[in-house]
Design a protein around this motif. Sequence first.
Motif, PDB file in Angstrom:
ATOM      1  N   GLY A 295      33.939  33.871  60.500  1.00 53.57           N
ATOM      2  CA  GLY A 295      34.608  34.398  61.844  1.00 53.57           C
ATOM      3  C   GLY A 295      35.574  35.563  61.523  1.00 53.57           C
ATOM      4  N   TYR A 296      35.386  36.288  60.148  1.00 57.65           N
ATOM      5  CA  TYR A 296      36.075  37.637  59.931  1.00 57.65           C
ATOM      6  C   TYR A 296      35.134  38.729  60.607  1.00 57.65           C
ATOM      7  CZ  TYR A 296      38.725  35.264  56.176  1.00 57.65           C
ATOM      8  OH  TYR A 296      39.309  34.340  55.488  1.00 57.65           O
ATOM      9  N   PHE A 297      35.792  39.647  60.902  1.00 58.74           N
ATOM     10  CA  PHE A 297      35.027  41.031  61.310  1.00 58.74           C
ATOM     11  C   PHE A 297      35.711  42.353  61.054  1.00 58.74           C
ATOM     12  CE2 PHE A 297      37.955  40.475  65.179  1.00 58.74           C
ATOM     13  CZ  PHE A 297      38.098  41.613  65.539  1.00 58.74           C
TER      14      PHE A 297
ATOM     15  N   TYR B  32      40.382  47.285  54.850  1.00 60.21           N
ATOM     16  CA  TYR B  32      39.213  46.888  53.911  1.00 60.21           C
ATOM     17  C   TYR B  32      39.015  47.755  52.870  1.00 60.21           C
ATOM     18  CZ  TYR B  32      34.441  45.533  52.985  1.00 60.21           C
ATOM     19  OH  TYR B  32      33.265  44.873  52.438  1.00 60.21           O
ATOM     20  N   ILE B  33      39.118  47.157  51.685  1.00 52.71           N
ATOM     21  CA  ILE B  33      39.010  47.763  50.674  1.00 52.71           C
ATOM     22  C   ILE B  33      37.383  47.898  49.856  1.00 52.71           C
ATOM     23  CG2 ILE B  33      39.724  47.897  47.912  1.00 52.71           C
ATOM     24  CD1 ILE B  33      41.895  48.175  49.869  1.00 52.71           C
ATOM     25  N   VAL B  34      37.061  49.046  49.936  1.00 54.84           N
ATOM     26  CA  VAL B  34      35.610  49.324  49.476  1.00 54.84           C
ATOM     27  C   VAL B  34      35.430  49.117  47.930  1.00 54.84           C
ATOM     28  CG1 VAL B  34      33.563  50.684  49.455  1.00 54.84           C
ATOM     29  CG2 VAL B  34      35.279  50.664  51.421  1.00 54.84           C
TER      30      VAL B  34
ATOM     31  N   VAL C 287      36.269  40.272  43.028  1.00 56.77           N
ATOM     32  CA  VAL C 287      36.138  39.411  41.537  1.00 56.77           C
ATOM     33  C   VAL C 287      37.451  38.748  41.893  1.00 56.77           C
ATOM     34  CG1 VAL C 287      36.565  39.596  39.087  1.00 56.77           C
ATOM     35  CG2 VAL C 287      35.661  41.626  40.456  1.00 56.77           C
ATOM     36  N   TYR C 288      37.109  37.418  41.319  1.00 58.21           N
ATOM     37  CA  TYR C 288      37.900  36.207  41.719  1.00 58.21           C
ATOM     38  C   TYR C 288      38.250  35.810  40.155  1.00 58.21           C
ATOM     39  CZ  TYR C 288      36.908  35.910  46.686  1.00 58.21           C
ATOM     40  OH  TYR C 288      36.816  36.064  48.161  1.00 58.21           O
ATOM     41  N   ALA C 289      39.563  35.971  39.979  1.00 58.56           N
ATOM     42  CA  ALA C 289      39.962  35.421  38.377  1.00 58.56           C
ATOM     43  C   ALA C 289      40.439  34.065  38.290  1.00 58.56           C
ATOM     44  CB  ALA C 289      40.894  36.561  37.939  1.00 58.56           C
TER      45      ALA C 289
ATOM     46  N   TYR D 138      29.170  33.771  47.044  1.00 54.04           N
ATOM     47  CA  TYR D 138      27.849  34.366  47.863  1.00 54.04           C
ATOM     48  C   TYR D 138      27.968  34.165  49.340  1.00 54.04           C
ATOM     49  CZ  TYR D 138      22.587  34.661  47.848  1.00 54.04           C
ATOM     50  OH  TYR D 138      21.320  34.828  47.991  1.00 54.04           O
ATOM     51  N   GLU D 139      28.137  35.065  50.007  1.00 57.48           N
ATOM     52  CA  GLU D 139      28.564  35.101  51.418  1.00 57.48           C
ATOM     53  C   GLU D 139      27.436  35.573  52.325  1.00 57.48           C
ATOM     54  OE1 GLU D 139      33.053  36.166  50.474  1.00 57.48           O
ATOM     55  OE2 GLU D 139      31.421  37.837  50.532  1.00 57.48           O
ATOM     56  N   SER D 140      27.362  34.645  53.429  1.00 59.43           N
ATOM     57  CA  SER D 140      26.395  34.839  54.656  1.00 59.43           C
ATOM     58  C   SER D 140      26.957  35.555  55.863  1.00 59.43           C
ATOM     59  CB  SER D 140      25.566  33.423  54.831  1.00 59.43           C
ATOM     60  OG  SER D 140      24.548  33.819  55.958  1.00 59.43           O
TER      61      SER D 140
ATOM     62  N   PHE E 181      43.905  40.374  47.228  1.00 57.47           N
ATOM     63  CA  PHE E 181      43.970  39.907  48.749  1.00 57.47           C
ATOM     64  C   PHE E 181      44.459  38.542  49.007  1.00 57.47           C
ATOM     65  CE2 PHE E 181      39.903  37.841  49.590  1.00 57.47           C
ATOM     66  CZ  PHE E 181      39.238  38.505  48.589  1.00 57.47           C
ATOM     67  N   GLU E 182      44.476  37.670  47.741  1.00 58.75           N
ATOM     68  CA  GLU E 182      44.856  36.301  48.059  1.00 58.75           C
ATOM     69  C   GLU E 182      45.017  35.603  46.948  1.00 58.75           C
ATOM     70  OE1 GLU E 182      42.501  34.886  51.437  1.00 58.75           O
ATOM     71  OE2 GLU E 182      42.347  32.738  50.437  1.00 58.75           O
ATOM     72  N   ILE E 183      46.038  34.594  46.887  1.00 55.80           N
ATOM     73  CA  ILE E 183      45.979  33.566  45.621  1.00 55.80           C
ATOM     74  C   ILE E 183      45.662  32.291  46.043  1.00 55.80           C
ATOM     75  CG2 ILE E 183      48.618  33.224  46.189  1.00 55.80           C
ATOM     76  CD1 ILE E 183      48.730  33.066  43.125  1.00 55.80           C
TER      77      ILE E 183
END
Length: 337
Positions: free
Chosen positions: A148-150, A177-179, A183-185, A205-207, A285-287
């Motif tokens: 549901g993100y856009f 939106y960062i182009v 990378v998730y550490a 892996y996003e659809s 952008f998130e923890i």
Amino acid sequence: MSKKYKIATLGSHSALQILKGAKDEGFETVLIGIKDRIEPYTSFKVADKVYEIEKHHDFFDIEDKLIEENCILIVHGSFVEFLGPENIEKIRMLHYGNSRILKWESDRNLERKWLLSAGLNLPCIFENPEDIDRPVIIKFHGAGGGKGYFLANSPREFYEKFERYEDENRDYVIQEYIVGVPVYAHYYYSRLNDELELMSFDKRYESNADSIGRIKAKDQLTVGIQTSYTITGNIPIVVRESLLPRFFEMGRNVVEESKKIEDGGLYGPFCLECIIDNHLEFFTFEISARIVAGTNPFVGGSPYTDLRYDEPMSTGRRVARDIKEAIAADRLDTVLS
Ligand code: AMP
């Protein structure tokens, strides 16, 4: 000694590696499974015992049994998603990690405060859609797994697209939106030895974001395809080695800051979700203040844990190792809530 305690978790998210890791460390394992979603855990033989429940909240109905059996609960993302951070604070049984820190990952304002005070670079937030002056990503609160993100590029585009999301929870955030590349550490911080470990990295892996490039731009426009970020799996990454010092610094800063904002601070597994742009600038952008499903490709260890350990070390196993070492040192209270 570790035979006395059992390791329990809910059947979803990262439960396979948590239970497998616990068995590798000599614990008996207990799966709390939703009816019809138990087969993976019995088929892969990671659960010594299964408690079947109808719905997630029924966890509280079997909690006394788990306490009687000396189970230590490992909380993962599905617990946070399905029970909510306020209910996690109600858990009475022994559980790993500091459950009070979870509200900091679940509340966007608290999360931002924490990461900014740890000195991390974050994407800008637009409080008002009228202020949109660059590409932005709109995230609905509680939208599980990126669904549901856009994207929008202007106030007009925002309002046009927003109309289509009537069914979504209307609480949302507008983020720059960062182009770059995600990378998730994945980190591990043990309070027993005050050491920070980098366990692994993944990307999602996003659809349909990960397949849209297979369709010509012209056709995308003709068919009116909208980018979405529904997560379907995780892909391992090894980062450029010269980026590692920065990742260690960020992880350490987040841990140190957590000790100031919440009694006991953050410990155990956690994840910083970053985008790295073409100037090698990092944007977090998130923890996630607990184990993430992005560690799932590394049931047999990652290239990084291979460097540090002479045996396969998943994040799930690292949790069990911490508990085992805490038991041996008579310091279980250091790692449990
Ligand atoms: P999230 O659910 O917040 O982890 O985000 C899902 C996906 O959206 C991520 O894996 C990224 O591909 C993308 N994403 C989220 N936030 C941003 C951002 N600020 N800039 C660029 N891409 C983002």
